[in-house]
Design a protein around this motif. Sequence first.
Motif, PDB file in Angstrom:
ATOM      1  N   GLU A   1      -4.778   6.016   7.642  1.00  0.00           N
ATOM      2  CA  GLU A   1      -4.262   6.058   6.270  1.00  0.00           C
ATOM      3  C   GLU A   1      -2.736   6.102   6.266  1.00  0.00           C
ATOM      4  OE1 GLU A   1      -7.888   8.384   3.902  1.00  0.00           O
ATOM      5  OE2 GLU A   1      -6.031   9.448   4.397  1.00  0.00           O
TER       6      GLU A   1
ATOM      7  N   ALA B   1       5.380   5.788   1.376  1.00  0.00           N
ATOM      8  CA  ALA B   1       4.630   7.045   1.343  1.00  0.00           C
ATOM      9  C   ALA B   1       5.339   8.071   0.475  1.00  0.00           C
ATOM     10  CB  ALA B   1       4.435   7.596   2.755  1.00  0.00           C
TER      11      ALA B   1
ATOM     12  N   PHE C   1       0.890   5.300   0.236  1.00  0.00           N
ATOM     13  CA  PHE C   1       0.110   6.477   0.607  1.00  0.00           C
ATOM     14  C   PHE C   1       0.675   7.673  -0.139  1.00  0.00           C
ATOM     15  CE2 PHE C   1      -0.438  10.227   3.411  1.00  0.00           C
ATOM     16  CZ  PHE C   1      -1.819  10.323   3.328  1.00  0.00           C
TER      17      PHE C   1
ATOM     18  N   ALA D   1       0.451   2.466   5.669  1.00  0.00           N
ATOM     19  CA  ALA D   1       1.257   2.572   4.446  1.00  0.00           C
ATOM     20  C   ALA D   1       2.520   1.725   4.535  1.00  0.00           C
ATOM     21  CB  ALA D   1       1.636   4.026   4.205  1.00  0.00           C
TER      22      ALA D   1
ATOM     23  N   ASN E   1       0.844  -1.191   0.000  1.00  0.00           N
ATOM     24  CA  ASN E   1       0.000   0.000   0.000  1.00  0.00           C
ATOM     25  C   ASN E   1       0.879   1.240   0.000  1.00  0.00           C
ATOM     26  OD1 ASN E   1      -2.121   1.833   0.298  1.00  0.00           O
ATOM     27  ND2 ASN E   1      -2.145   1.632   2.510  1.00  0.00           N
TER      28      ASN E   1
END
Length: 210
Positions: free
Chosen positions: A83, A90, A4, A87, A2
Amino acid sequence: MNLFRLDASILPGTSTSAEIADAAEAEWTAAHPGATVTRRHLGTDPLPAEAWALATTAAFTPEADRTPAQLEALALAATLAEEVQRADAAILAVPLYNFGVSQHFKTWADLVIAGAGPTTPLLKGTPTVLATSLGGGYGPGTPREGWDHSTPYLERVLGDIWQADLTVIKRELTLAATTPGMESLQDLAEQHRIEALAAASRAGRTLAGN
């Protein structure tokens, strides 16, 4: 995986900080096709300025006495903190405005801190790229040396409080191409652009490797 991605430019169509961030993101997404990218654009979708005060005062208010606005602000703060915390990598694109960070970014950072706590290392060990752009020159020997009150603040929040594995990419003189009196700096400005984009690509590959 993931990623961000946060943007803070109020001019997304011509954002120089976003251009740097895009170069880093391209390397990450090439290495992780189909992975999740969580996006938040503070310039086009700003957070309510009063939310931080509501979330902060709610923390000192008995739960039964909290107003609907306080509860909504607490929920927003928790969402923003989550959020960041989830992450794996980022990228933050944050330009300098009026010698500091914009109210949009400050509201976001304050709300994240309200949601996570003032000392929680949300990005501990997380590879993070900060792409920041400055319209003028603020380096040693320039007339405005020391006037950049944005980058040190960002480094304190991201690196010191949230403990990110931080790479800072700074591009200066972004207004040289359009500002009267800065014509002599245009070649130097273009050099800054080329160097920043190359650094962003390298940083993006590092993000992808992590």
